[in-house]
Design a protein around this motif. Sequence first.
Motif, PDB file in Angstrom:
ATOM      1  N   VAL A 132      44.004  77.248   0.616  1.00 13.28           N
ATOM      2  CA  VAL A 132      44.944  77.222  -0.494  1.00 13.28           C
ATOM      3  C   VAL A 132      46.176  76.419  -0.074  1.00 13.28           C
ATOM      4  O   VAL A 132      46.670  76.553   1.046  1.00 13.28           O
ATOM      5  CB  VAL A 132      45.381  78.649  -0.860  1.00 13.28           C
ATOM      6  CG1 VAL A 132      46.206  78.654  -2.123  1.00 13.28           C
ATOM      7  CG2 VAL A 132      44.174  79.544  -0.999  1.00 13.28           C
ATOM      8  N   ALA A 133      46.664  75.586  -0.945  1.00 14.64           N
ATOM      9  CA  ALA A 133      47.880  74.820  -0.647  1.00 14.64           C
ATOM     10  C   ALA A 133      49.080  75.755  -0.763  1.00 14.64           C
ATOM     11  O   ALA A 133      49.218  76.485  -1.741  1.00 14.64           O
ATOM     12  CB  ALA A 133      48.016  73.659  -1.617  1.00 14.64           C
ATOM     13  N   ILE A 134      49.945  75.721   0.258  1.00 13.73           N
ATOM     14  CA  ILE A 134      51.108  76.609   0.239  1.00 13.73           C
ATOM     15  C   ILE A 134      52.372  75.778   0.385  1.00 13.73           C
ATOM     16  O   ILE A 134      52.485  74.925   1.273  1.00 13.73           O
ATOM     17  CB  ILE A 134      51.009  77.642   1.379  1.00 13.73           C
ATOM     18  CG1 ILE A 134      49.914  78.659   1.041  1.00 13.73           C
ATOM     19  CG2 ILE A 134      52.331  78.368   1.576  1.00 13.73           C
ATOM     20  CD1 ILE A 134      49.519  79.527   2.177  1.00 13.73           C
ATOM     21  N   GLU A 135      53.306  76.015  -0.502  1.00 15.51           N
ATOM     22  CA  GLU A 135      54.540  75.243  -0.465  1.00 15.51           C
ATOM     23  C   GLU A 135      55.492  75.789   0.587  1.00 15.51           C
ATOM     24  O   GLU A 135      55.432  76.959   0.939  1.00 15.51           O
ATOM     25  CB  GLU A 135      55.225  75.304  -1.840  1.00 15.51           C
ATOM     26  CG  GLU A 135      54.496  74.483  -2.875  1.00 15.51           C
ATOM     27  CD  GLU A 135      55.044  74.740  -4.262  1.00 15.51           C
ATOM     28  OE1 GLU A 135      56.216  75.187  -4.341  1.00 15.51           O
ATOM     29  OE2 GLU A 135      54.318  74.518  -5.225  1.00 15.51           O
ATOM     30  N   ALA A 136      56.391  74.911   1.020  1.00 14.83           N
ATOM     31  CA  ALA A 136      57.349  75.299   2.057  1.00 14.83           C
ATOM     32  C   ALA A 136      58.229  76.456   1.574  1.00 14.83           C
ATOM     33  O   ALA A 136      58.548  77.369   2.326  1.00 14.83           O
ATOM     34  CB  ALA A 136      58.202  74.105   2.455  1.00 14.83           C
ATOM     35  N   GLY A 137      58.593  76.400   0.278  1.00 14.26           N
ATOM     36  CA  GLY A 137      59.453  77.450  -0.278  1.00 14.26           C
ATOM     37  C   GLY A 137      58.788  78.810  -0.202  1.00 14.26           C
ATOM     38  O   GLY A 137      59.423  79.806   0.159  1.00 14.26           O
ATOM     39  N   SER A 138      57.502  78.840  -0.504  1.00 12.45           N
ATOM     40  CA  SER A 138      56.777  80.109  -0.450  1.00 12.45           C
ATOM     41  C   SER A 138      56.707  80.630   0.970  1.00 12.45           C
ATOM     42  O   SER A 138      56.856  81.818   1.227  1.00 12.45           O
ATOM     43  CB  SER A 138      55.355  79.912  -0.978  1.00 12.45           C
ATOM     44  OG  SER A 138      55.393  79.502  -2.307  1.00 12.45           O
ATOM     45  N   LEU A 139      56.504  79.677   1.893  1.00 12.62           N
ATOM     46  CA  LEU A 139      56.404  80.062   3.294  1.00 12.62           C
ATOM     47  C   LEU A 139      57.716  80.672   3.775  1.00 12.62           C
ATOM     48  O   LEU A 139      57.742  81.663   4.499  1.00 12.62           O
ATOM     49  CB  LEU A 139      56.048  78.830   4.139  1.00 12.62           C
ATOM     50  CG  LEU A 139      55.155  79.101   5.345  1.00 12.62           C
ATOM     51  CD1 LEU A 139      53.877  79.804   4.934  1.00 12.62           C
ATOM     52  CD2 LEU A 139      54.850  77.794   6.074  1.00 12.62           C
ATOM     53  N   ARG A 140      58.823  80.051   3.303  1.00 12.60           N
ATOM     54  CA  ARG A 140      60.124  80.577   3.724  1.00 12.60           C
ATOM     55  C   ARG A 140      60.326  81.974   3.139  1.00 12.60           C
ATOM     56  O   ARG A 140      60.785  82.889   3.824  1.00 12.60           O
ATOM     57  CB  ARG A 140      61.242  79.634   3.268  1.00 12.60           C
ATOM     58  CG  ARG A 140      62.530  79.890   4.026  1.00 12.60           C
ATOM     59  CD  ARG A 140      63.599  78.846   3.719  1.00 12.60           C
ATOM     60  NE  ARG A 140      63.850  78.705   2.299  1.00 12.60           N
ATOM     61  CZ  ARG A 140      63.660  77.582   1.626  1.00 12.60           C
ATOM     62  NH1 ARG A 140      63.205  76.512   2.243  1.00 12.60           N
ATOM     63  NH2 ARG A 140      63.924  77.528   0.336  1.00 12.60           N
ATOM     64  N   ALA A 141      59.946  82.143   1.894  1.00 11.00           N
ATOM     65  CA  ALA A 141      60.087  83.462   1.259  1.00 11.00           C
ATOM     66  C   ALA A 141      59.235  84.490   1.995  1.00 11.00           C
ATOM     67  O   ALA A 141      59.637  85.642   2.165  1.00 11.00           O
ATOM     68  CB  ALA A 141      59.680  83.381  -0.208  1.00 11.00           C
ATOM     69  N   PHE A 142      58.072  84.037   2.466  1.00  8.39           N
ATOM     70  CA  PHE A 142      57.188  84.950   3.192  1.00  8.39           C
ATOM     71  C   PHE A 142      57.821  85.369   4.522  1.00  8.39           C
ATOM     72  O   PHE A 142      57.814  86.555   4.883  1.00  8.39           O
ATOM     73  CB  PHE A 142      55.834  84.269   3.438  1.00  8.39           C
ATOM     74  CG  PHE A 142      54.774  85.212   3.936  1.00  8.39           C
ATOM     75  CD1 PHE A 142      54.157  86.091   3.055  1.00  8.39           C
ATOM     76  CD2 PHE A 142      54.406  85.239   5.269  1.00  8.39           C
ATOM     77  CE1 PHE A 142      53.193  86.977   3.507  1.00  8.39           C
ATOM     78  CE2 PHE A 142      53.446  86.121   5.724  1.00  8.39           C
ATOM     79  CZ  PHE A 142      52.830  86.989   4.839  1.00  8.39           C
ATOM     80  N   ALA A 143      58.404  84.380   5.225  1.00  8.18           N
ATOM     81  CA  ALA A 143      59.070  84.685   6.493  1.00  8.18           C
ATOM     82  C   ALA A 143      60.242  85.625   6.260  1.00  8.18           C
ATOM     83  O   ALA A 143      60.468  86.565   7.030  1.00  8.18           O
ATOM     84  CB  ALA A 143      59.543  83.396   7.157  1.00  8.18           C
ATOM     85  N   GLN A 144      60.950  85.379   5.184  1.00  6.66           N
ATOM     86  CA  GLN A 144      62.080  86.269   4.851  1.00  6.66           C
ATOM     87  C   GLN A 144      61.583  87.673   4.563  1.00  6.66           C
ATOM     88  O   GLN A 144      62.231  88.665   4.910  1.00  6.66           O
ATOM     89  CB  GLN A 144      62.819  85.737   3.620  1.00  6.66           C
ATOM     90  CG  GLN A 144      63.775  84.611   3.947  1.00  6.66           C
ATOM     91  CD  GLN A 144      64.404  84.019   2.702  1.00  6.66           C
ATOM     92  OE1 GLN A 144      64.054  84.403   1.586  1.00  6.66           O
ATOM     93  NE2 GLN A 144      65.315  83.085   2.900  1.00  6.66           N
ATOM     94  N   MET A 145      60.430  87.757   3.921  1.00  8.89           N
ATOM     95  CA  MET A 145      59.874  89.065   3.599  1.00  8.89           C
ATOM     96  C   MET A 145      59.547  89.825   4.895  1.00  8.89           C
ATOM     97  O   MET A 145      59.878  91.006   5.023  1.00  8.89           O
ATOM     98  CB  MET A 145      58.621  88.873   2.736  1.00  8.89           C
ATOM     99  CG  MET A 145      58.101  90.130   2.072  1.00  8.89           C
ATOM    100  SD  MET A 145      56.887  90.980   3.054  1.00  8.89           S
ATOM    101  CE  MET A 145      55.545  89.820   2.994  1.00  8.89           C
ATOM    102  N   ILE A 146      58.930  89.114   5.838  1.00  9.63           N
ATOM    103  CA  ILE A 146      58.589  89.779   7.107  1.00  9.63           C
ATOM    104  C   ILE A 146      59.865  90.223   7.819  1.00  9.63           C
ATOM    105  O   ILE A 146      59.985  91.363   8.278  1.00  9.63           O
ATOM    106  CB  ILE A 146      57.752  88.844   8.002  1.00  9.63           C
ATOM    107  CG1 ILE A 146      56.360  88.668   7.396  1.00  9.63           C
ATOM    108  CG2 ILE A 146      57.632  89.430   9.424  1.00  9.63           C
ATOM    109  CD1 ILE A 146      55.404  87.895   8.259  1.00  9.63           C
ATOM    110  N   GLY A 147      60.846  89.319   7.865  1.00 11.29           N
ATOM    111  CA  GLY A 147      62.105  89.644   8.545  1.00 11.29           C
ATOM    112  C   GLY A 147      62.791  90.848   7.918  1.00 11.29           C
ATOM    113  O   GLY A 147      63.218  91.777   8.621  1.00 11.29           O
TER     114      GLY A 147
END
Lengths: 276, 306
Positions: A132-147
Amino acid sequence: MRNIAIIAGKEVQESLRNRWVLATTILMAALALTLTFLGSAPTGSVGVHPLDVVIVSLSSLTIFLLPLIALLISHDALVGEMERGTMLLLLSYPVARWQVLLGKFAGHLGILAFATVLGYGAAALALVTTGVAIEAGSLRAFAQMIGSSILLGAAFIALGYLISALARDRGTAAGAAVGAWLVFVLIYDMALLGLLVADQGRTISAALLNALLLLNPTDVYRMFNLAGSADVSAFAGMSGLADTVMLAPAVLLAALGGWTVLPLAVAAVAFSRREL
Amino acid sequence: MSATVEIAGVSKRYRDVEALRDVTFALKAGEIVALVGHNGAGKTTLLKLMLGLIHPTAGTIRVLDENPAAGEFAARRRLGYLPENVSFNPALSGREILSFYARLKREPVAGALALLDRVGLGEAARRRVATYSKGMRQRLGLAQALIGEPLVLLLDEPTTGLDPALRLSFYEIVQDLRAKGATVVLCSHALTELERRADHVIIMNRGVLVADGTIEELRGIARLPTRIRLTGVNCDTGPLRAWMGPVGPWRTIDGGTIEIEAAASEKIELIRRATREGTPVADVDVLPPTLDELYAHFLRGAGAAG
């Protein structure tokens, strides 16, 4: 500093030995993977960002699960050792009580962070490997979610220590931990909702609502993740709330930090005053 | 030698329970101290105060020239403690537990692990504590108390759960430390064990110190009679009594033996009489008052005074 590291190390060692780390990581990974694949199945065809959907479902899961795990590992930390008699021996060593507390905190937080990063990371990785193609913005939101999940865990570990430092025995501590979980995860929001419905917007202003939401760490977490980015809030059905509640992410993070530092400080005071 | 532990006018109150009342004593380097008293006499409270785990309600405590409750840790590094009913996390092995405590004391881990052999746990060192017997846990507790050659060793019921051979090797270790100038405090109910080993006896009763001194000093204060046992040649006590003439209280132990209670002043005279030319006495035993008897005596005295 070295004492804190030694105690944190022992805490991690014990948790590895009695399989807490393993159990927690597997639980988190299993739930995250389930939500990822079940959750993305209906959205895949309409082409929304799959990772954003995962964020919504995972952070909803986190709100229930992480406080529970955090309270489970922390409520026993002080009162349990006092009851078993190991605390007496430990405190006869050249180590201060606040060092014991911080060492345990570092150890427990490390375990929780490890399980969260690995468990949720597995979900993201699984999504990537399916192509699945994942955008940088989504990835950042995901990292923020983990943090922020780790921060939420930290807040509940600190609350667990507070309970542990105040409780007379292990049974009381366990009961209080369950109570705290119920209040923060379920009852507080229901009560707030009931209040808002009954009030019909007459006396409760947006500012008051903001303040009320800051009084519960799970709400702070929810605001941070579900209303944080426009895409995510649209899926989460939080866009309406996100419009009225205007709290900067920095304020929310600071609130979560406060929810960690304050209970920890009170726990340290209560623990240092306690007679063994 | 200066005092390693000084307790001056210490009282301790838990809510409505007065655990200690105006206790004063000093312990010297290189002595074995027997701290004896009933359950609830304040022994454990005293140990906790010396460790700085609790604060006294009144009075001052100095351990190795430091206030133990002040949060200074230089003295604690030279302190060993074995709590009553010691317990450890059952998931860890003996080695892991001992290296953890050694690191907290900033002592080399290898040296601490050698202690496991010394207490006879060398073979079980890599097993989890959950598999240990009560005696093995007690030995592990002893090993952790010995980390870093402590100058003050506080041992609460150290020999419970140890078999006779281990008891002996335990007292050898204690004698070793004493020879190196350590103060070893033993809290125990096994008074007969302590009797031959303690240099200094402190008797507590309901939070009050009732006796403090060497066992000889306590015997002097208590003025308990020494018991002299005489065995006759012909298994007959009649001639014995006739030969000894007028004596204090006495009783027959069995057919051929009588026991006389002698005050300190008449002891020598009685022995002299028993061993004179032509005596019917075949054997003489002199039994000074035991720690058990002294203990009972001081507790009775305290009861009468209170």
